[in-house]
Structure formats: structure tokens, C-alpha cells
Design a protein around this motif. Sequence first.
Motif, PDB file in Angstrom:
ATOM      1  N   GLY A 136       3.871-129.165 -36.146  1.00 24.36           N
ATOM      2  CA  GLY A 136       4.950-129.530 -37.152  1.00 24.36           C
ATOM      3  C   GLY A 136       5.011-128.900 -38.570  1.00 24.36           C
ATOM      4  O   GLY A 136       5.721-129.419 -39.593  1.00 24.36           O
ATOM      5  N   ILE A 137       4.115-127.876 -38.483  1.00 25.92           N
ATOM      6  CA  ILE A 137       4.095-127.095 -39.888  1.00 25.92           C
ATOM      7  C   ILE A 137       5.174-126.164 -39.932  1.00 25.92           C
ATOM      8  O   ILE A 137       5.423-125.251 -39.362  1.00 25.92           O
ATOM      9  CB  ILE A 137       2.827-126.532 -40.029  1.00 25.92           C
ATOM     10  N   ARG A 138       6.063-126.568 -41.150  1.00 26.47           N
ATOM     11  CA  ARG A 138       7.189-125.609 -41.303  1.00 26.47           C
ATOM     12  C   ARG A 138       6.911-124.461 -42.328  1.00 26.47           C
ATOM     13  O   ARG A 138       7.751-123.561 -42.260  1.00 26.47           O
ATOM     14  CB  ARG A 138       8.335-126.467 -41.685  1.00 26.47           C
ATOM     15  N   ASP A 139       6.109-124.656 -43.383  1.00 30.92           N
ATOM     16  CA  ASP A 139       5.867-123.828 -44.374  1.00 30.92           C
ATOM     17  C   ASP A 139       4.923-122.419 -43.780  1.00 30.92           C
ATOM     18  O   ASP A 139       4.060-122.834 -43.255  1.00 30.92           O
ATOM     19  CB  ASP A 139       5.185-124.434 -45.640  1.00 30.92           C
ATOM     20  N   PRO A 140       5.670-121.297 -43.607  1.00 28.61           N
ATOM     21  CA  PRO A 140       4.937-120.169 -43.165  1.00 28.61           C
ATOM     22  C   PRO A 140       3.805-119.816 -44.057  1.00 28.61           C
ATOM     23  O   PRO A 140       2.859-119.081 -43.486  1.00 28.61           O
ATOM     24  CB  PRO A 140       6.005-118.962 -43.274  1.00 28.61           C
ATOM     25  N   GLY A 141       3.722-119.881 -45.360  1.00 29.00           N
ATOM     26  CA  GLY A 141       2.488-119.516 -46.194  1.00 29.00           C
ATOM     27  C   GLY A 141       1.497-120.472 -45.840  1.00 29.00           C
ATOM     28  O   GLY A 141       0.296-119.830 -45.704  1.00 29.00           O
ATOM     29  N   VAL A 165       6.576-123.576 -37.356  1.00 31.90           N
ATOM     30  CA  VAL A 165       6.919-122.257 -37.998  1.00 31.90           C
ATOM     31  C   VAL A 165       6.295-121.140 -36.996  1.00 31.90           C
ATOM     32  O   VAL A 165       5.350-121.173 -36.080  1.00 31.90           O
ATOM     33  CB  VAL A 165       6.262-122.057 -39.339  1.00 31.90           C
ATOM     34  N   ASP A 166       7.195-120.095 -36.900  1.00 33.52           N
ATOM     35  CA  ASP A 166       6.792-118.627 -35.995  1.00 33.52           C
ATOM     36  C   ASP A 166       5.965-118.191 -36.627  1.00 33.52           C
ATOM     37  O   ASP A 166       5.715-117.737 -37.883  1.00 33.52           O
ATOM     38  CB  ASP A 166       8.158-117.902 -35.954  1.00 33.52           C
ATOM     39  N   SER A 175       0.599-114.135 -45.325  1.00 36.38           N
ATOM     40  CA  SER A 175      -0.553-114.914 -45.442  1.00 36.38           C
ATOM     41  C   SER A 175      -1.714-115.217 -44.746  1.00 36.38           C
ATOM     42  O   SER A 175      -2.723-115.382 -45.150  1.00 36.38           O
ATOM     43  CB  SER A 175       0.071-116.344 -45.504  1.00 36.38           C
ATOM     44  N   SER A 176      -1.584-114.525 -43.477  1.00 29.95           N
ATOM     45  CA  SER A 176      -2.817-114.455 -42.539  1.00 29.95           C
ATOM     46  C   SER A 176      -3.921-113.444 -42.772  1.00 29.95           C
ATOM     47  O   SER A 176      -4.980-113.394 -42.526  1.00 29.95           O
ATOM     48  CB  SER A 176      -2.497-114.528 -41.199  1.00 29.95           C
TER      49      SER A 176
END
Length: 291
Positions: A136-141, A165-166, A175-176
Motif C-alpha cells: 500500500g505504499i504509494r509514494d515512489p520516493g 507504487v510501481d 530513489s533506489s
Amino acid sequence: MPSPARGGRLDHVADPALFTPRTPRIVAARRLHRRRDRDNAGRFLAEGPQAVREALARAGTVLELFGTPAALGRHGELAAAAHAEGVPVSPVTDEALAALAETVAPQGVVALCRQLDVPLAQALAARPHLVAVLAGIRDPGNAGTVLRTADAAGAGAVIFAGETVDPYNGKCVRSSAGSLFHTDVVRAGDPHAVLAALRGAGLTVFAATGYGETDLDDIADAGGLAVPTAWLFGSEAHGLPDDLTAAADARVRVPLHGQAESLNLAAAAAVCLYSSARGLRSIAREKKVQS
């Protein structure tokens, strides 16, 4: 045109003509800014020299390298690595690079990559001792930072479960910081099915939540983290869904010794994952001493 790797010539370039925003390959690559098009094509873009370097280090990942002549000159080792892998290196105009990039000040190189999804069964068949599950994490950062942290802590897989998020979102990739290319990335539909599969693979499942009944320090001191572990992380705004939190083997909170109300998602994930990594190392040391 200056060479990125050899005196006076751009030896590693597939086509000497500069690609423009209207070049069909640029137009097609630009569509990958949309998730639907990424999934349909099975491809994504990795922007910047760090991401490109890590992508090239994973054989068969990069399909084409785009770069401005100036950037290819600064990063000749990337063009050389692409050439060694048989990857086309395509020089582009500044305008074409800007069309491919999502940052305000792009660094001049973008790699077209194939998606790296690993099936859940395959990831668990490798018997990872540490797994991070993003639910359920929506923020890509945030998602990209947790992926980076999981990689640094030695996690064998990062699972993007349910409405998350994708992992190939451009901000998540950036960010990765290259960790997307280091660890098994799994996309799975039903988070509850993921939990069942994790338990079937012998992992204990902990839900990270500020309202957990178990203190992280207490469980670490009792040796509860010296076992193969999967950590569940939810969104920073809403946390984990109640039904998923209840389905975990334990609900664990990070202790707050000062006056801060809470930790953000990335900080909490780092504390949890490194606590598990420390517990697993202690067991490995004991086994080494006993042998």
C-alpha cells in the motif's frame, strides 16, 4: 564529435546522427513515463550515471543507452561498458534527453531497460533470510528509499504487494540509487497470499507499526530477530491495513526514546531491517565459532 572513450571519435555510438525529440525511438521511450506503457512494453527508463552504471552491471538489463555527446564524453566508461555488452549507444540532442528525463537538471544519460520482475516462488526458492514487503505504499520516493535500505541491509528480495507504487516509476528508480538492479524485485497481487507464501518458505512475518504490542528492542534482545524474517511496511500516511497487520506473526513498534511523535517510513524501515540483519549475523558468527 568528441569521443567518450577514444581520442577524437565516438567509437561506441550506434548511429552518428543525433536523435531528436521526434526520432521514433525517443518517442517510444518517452511513453515509458506512463505505467501502462511500461507494463505493456516490459521496459522502463533509468536516468543518471549511477543508475545506468548499476543497470549495465546486471547483464542483459540495458537495451539501449541514450546520451548527449557531452555526457557521453564525461562518462566514457558507460559507453564502453554498453559497447562491451552489445548495447547500442545513441547520441541525442539536449532536447531529446530532456524529453526522456524526469528531473529538472538531467545528467545527460538515460538507459532503456527491461523490467526485472522475479516471480514470488522463484525469489523464495533462493531461501532469502531477510525480505521487505511494501504493502500500500504509494509514494515512489519512499518506496525507492526502502528498496535501497533493504539492499544495504542484505535483503534477498523486496516485494511490492497489492496496491503499491510501481517499482519502475522514475522517482522510485532514482530513489533506489541502483539497488533496483541488485536484489530480487517481486510484484504480487494479494498481500495475504504473499504472507502465506512467506510463511511456507520458513520466514517469520513482522508488521512494522507504531501501535505494535511488541517493542523492537525487546524482540531483538530475546533473539527473536535471529531467524529468517519478512518485514511488512505500509504507507507513511495510513500505515498497514488492519487485516494485514493482524495477519502478521507479530506487530512490532520502533521504540521512541525522545519526544518525537514518530519516525518516517524510511527511517523506521532502516531500523527494522538493520536490527534483523544484526540478529542474523549474530547467529552466523555463533555457527562459525561452533564449527
